[in-house]
Scaffold this motif. Structure first.
Motif, PDB file in Angstrom:
ATOM      1  N   GLU A  90       0.824  -1.207   0.000  1.00  0.00           N
ATOM      2  CA  GLU A  90       0.000   0.000   0.000  1.00  0.00           C
ATOM      3  C   GLU A  90       0.861   1.261   0.000  1.00  0.00           C
ATOM      4  O   GLU A  90       0.502   2.269  -0.616  1.00  0.00           O
ATOM      5  CB  GLU A  90      -0.942   0.000   1.206  1.00  0.00           C
ATOM      6  CG  GLU A  90      -2.029  -1.072   1.145  1.00  0.00           C
ATOM      7  CD  GLU A  90      -2.958  -0.896  -0.054  1.00  0.00           C
ATOM      8  OE1 GLU A  90      -3.153   0.259  -0.499  1.00  0.00           O
ATOM      9  OE2 GLU A  90      -3.485  -1.910  -0.547  1.00  0.00           O
ATOM     10  N   LEU A  93       1.881   1.765  -3.500  1.00  0.00           N
ATOM     11  CA  LEU A  93       0.760   2.301  -4.272  1.00  0.00           C
ATOM     12  C   LEU A  93       0.561   3.788  -3.973  1.00  0.00           C
ATOM     13  O   LEU A  93       0.222   4.571  -4.868  1.00  0.00           O
ATOM     14  CB  LEU A  93      -0.515   1.519  -3.954  1.00  0.00           C
ATOM     15  CG  LEU A  93      -0.524   0.052  -4.408  1.00  0.00           C
ATOM     16  CD1 LEU A  93      -1.776  -0.650  -3.906  1.00  0.00           C
ATOM     17  CD2 LEU A  93      -0.439  -0.051  -5.923  1.00  0.00           C
ATOM     18  N   GLN A  97       0.723   6.769  -6.677  1.00  0.00           N
ATOM     19  CA  GLN A  97      -0.382   7.709  -6.838  1.00  0.00           C
ATOM     20  C   GLN A  97       0.092   9.150  -6.668  1.00  0.00           C
ATOM     21  O   GLN A  97      -0.370  10.058  -7.373  1.00  0.00           O
ATOM     22  CB  GLN A  97      -1.493   7.403  -5.832  1.00  0.00           C
ATOM     23  CG  GLN A  97      -2.742   8.258  -5.995  1.00  0.00           C
ATOM     24  CD  GLN A  97      -3.420   8.038  -7.344  1.00  0.00           C
ATOM     25  OE1 GLN A  97      -3.362   6.948  -7.902  1.00  0.00           O
ATOM     26  NE2 GLN A  97      -4.061   9.079  -7.866  1.00  0.00           N
ATOM     27  N   ARG A 137      -4.857 -10.626  -4.367  1.00  0.00           N
ATOM     28  CA  ARG A 137      -5.069 -10.115  -5.719  1.00  0.00           C
ATOM     29  C   ARG A 137      -4.869 -11.232  -6.732  1.00  0.00           C
ATOM     30  O   ARG A 137      -4.293 -12.270  -6.427  1.00  0.00           O
ATOM     31  CB  ARG A 137      -4.100  -8.958  -6.011  1.00  0.00           C
ATOM     32  CG  ARG A 137      -4.328  -7.731  -5.144  1.00  0.00           C
ATOM     33  CD  ARG A 137      -3.322  -6.634  -5.477  1.00  0.00           C
ATOM     34  NE  ARG A 137      -3.658  -5.369  -4.837  1.00  0.00           N
ATOM     35  CZ  ARG A 137      -3.238  -5.004  -3.634  1.00  0.00           C
ATOM     36  NH1 ARG A 137      -2.473  -5.814  -2.939  1.00  0.00           N
ATOM     37  NH2 ARG A 137      -3.589  -3.839  -3.117  1.00  0.00           N
ATOM     38  N   GLU A 150      -3.424  -7.872 -10.702  1.00  0.00           N
ATOM     39  CA  GLU A 150      -4.741  -7.400 -11.131  1.00  0.00           C
ATOM     40  C   GLU A 150      -5.779  -7.666 -10.037  1.00  0.00           C
ATOM     41  O   GLU A 150      -5.538  -8.491  -9.153  1.00  0.00           O
ATOM     42  CB  GLU A 150      -5.141  -8.123 -12.427  1.00  0.00           C
ATOM     43  CG  GLU A 150      -4.152  -7.918 -13.578  1.00  0.00           C
ATOM     44  CD  GLU A 150      -4.402  -8.848 -14.754  1.00  0.00           C
ATOM     45  OE1 GLU A 150      -4.998  -9.931 -14.525  1.00  0.00           O
ATOM     46  OE2 GLU A 150      -4.023  -8.499 -15.884  1.00  0.00           O
ATOM     47  N   SER A 152      -6.294  -3.766 -11.561  1.00  0.00           N
ATOM     48  CA  SER A 152      -5.605  -2.508 -11.300  1.00  0.00           C
ATOM     49  C   SER A 152      -5.923  -1.542 -12.432  1.00  0.00           C
ATOM     50  O   SER A 152      -5.928  -1.940 -13.600  1.00  0.00           O
ATOM     51  CB  SER A 152      -4.090  -2.736 -11.217  1.00  0.00           C
ATOM     52  OG  SER A 152      -3.407  -1.507 -11.104  1.00  0.00           O
ATOM     53  N   TRP A 156       0.530  -2.799 -13.246  1.00  0.00           N
ATOM     54  CA  TRP A 156       1.289  -3.112 -12.044  1.00  0.00           C
ATOM     55  C   TRP A 156       2.018  -4.425 -12.299  1.00  0.00           C
ATOM     56  O   TRP A 156       1.399  -5.478 -12.433  1.00  0.00           O
ATOM     57  CB  TRP A 156       0.335  -3.220 -10.852  1.00  0.00           C
ATOM     58  CG  TRP A 156       1.010  -3.524  -9.544  1.00  0.00           C
ATOM     59  CD1 TRP A 156       2.337  -3.742  -9.315  1.00  0.00           C
ATOM     60  CD2 TRP A 156       0.370  -3.656  -8.269  1.00  0.00           C
ATOM     61  NE1 TRP A 156       2.572  -3.992  -7.992  1.00  0.00           N
ATOM     62  CE2 TRP A 156       1.386  -3.940  -7.324  1.00  0.00           C
ATOM     63  CE3 TRP A 156      -0.954  -3.554  -7.846  1.00  0.00           C
ATOM     64  CZ2 TRP A 156       1.107  -4.139  -5.982  1.00  0.00           C
ATOM     65  CZ3 TRP A 156      -1.227  -3.751  -6.503  1.00  0.00           C
ATOM     66  CH2 TRP A 156      -0.213  -4.033  -5.579  1.00  0.00           C
TER      67      TRP A 156
END
Length: 211
Positions: A90, A93, A97, A137, A150, A152, A156
């Motif tokens: 996370e 991620l 982002q 995932r 995936e 996503s 990724w």
């Protein structure tokens, strides 16, 4: 024999190798840039791949062909001993982002530039593909040692260094190997790099002694 270097040394070595070798091993198709500081507290990328000549990547070993169709890619580099759990994912991620937003804002501040509506890809390179990823995932094999994560909204790609083949264009990723795979890499790289290069891998001395 000197003291064992801290784990952070391995991370810096991997980034240094990407910086030194990415342009050469991709024939100038990809440039490495140190991760820019992003406007969030303590958020900094490990690095960015800047794609200059996508057509030259098709003949290289994966993951390089996956960079075709992109202008830049966020790299998250995980070394042996680094956490690979859901929290670590996370955080990666979040950094991706943050770069997505930063890139949009930068283009808005540059008059006359064509607007970019894409999604920033993320490559995560680690020794293994941990069970936490496949448990939470869907994972789809793209090539040896390379997996699409995936679902996503962006590309990724998880790169499992222990599974990658031993070849020159993958050396920066192979530094992130662990265990027996690291010993295998040590035996292989000793015949392909000058002694001073090998000495920089001092934290891996156990693997080199085993080799």
């Amino acid at each position: 024999m000197g003291p064992i270097q801290p784990m952070g040394h391995l991370d810096q070595l991997a980034k240094l190798t990407f910086a030194e070798e990415t342009e050469a091993i991709t024939g100038g198709a990809v440039l490495w840039q140190p991760g820019p500081e992003i406007g969030l507290t303590e958020v900094r990328l490990d690095g960015l791949f800047m794609i200059r000549d996508p057509a030259r990547l098709a003949s290289l070993a994966w993951p390089w062909p996956a960079a075709e169709g992109h202008e830049e890619i966020v790299l998250e580099q995980k070394m042996p001993g680094d956490h690979l759990d859901n929290r670590a994912q996370e955080r990666a991620l979040l950094r991706r982002q943050a770069r997505q937003v930063q890139r949009l804002e930068m283009e808005m501040e540059t008059p006359g530039q064509p607007r970019w509506y894409g999604q920033q890809p993320l490559w995560m390179s680690a020794p293994i593909l941990p069970e936490e990823v496949s448990a939470s995932r869907r994972v789809r094999r793209a090539a040896t040692g390379c997996y699409w994560v995936e679902p996503s909204p962006f590309e990724w790609l998880w790169i499992a260094a222990n599974e990658l083949p031993l070849c020159e264009e993958l050396v920066p990723f192979l530094i992130g190997r662990s265990g027996r795979a690291l010993v295998e890499f040590a035996r292989w790289i000793l015949t392909r790099r000058p002694p001073m290069w090998v000495l920089r891998m001092h934290p891996f001395q156990g693997a080199f002694l085993a080799a």
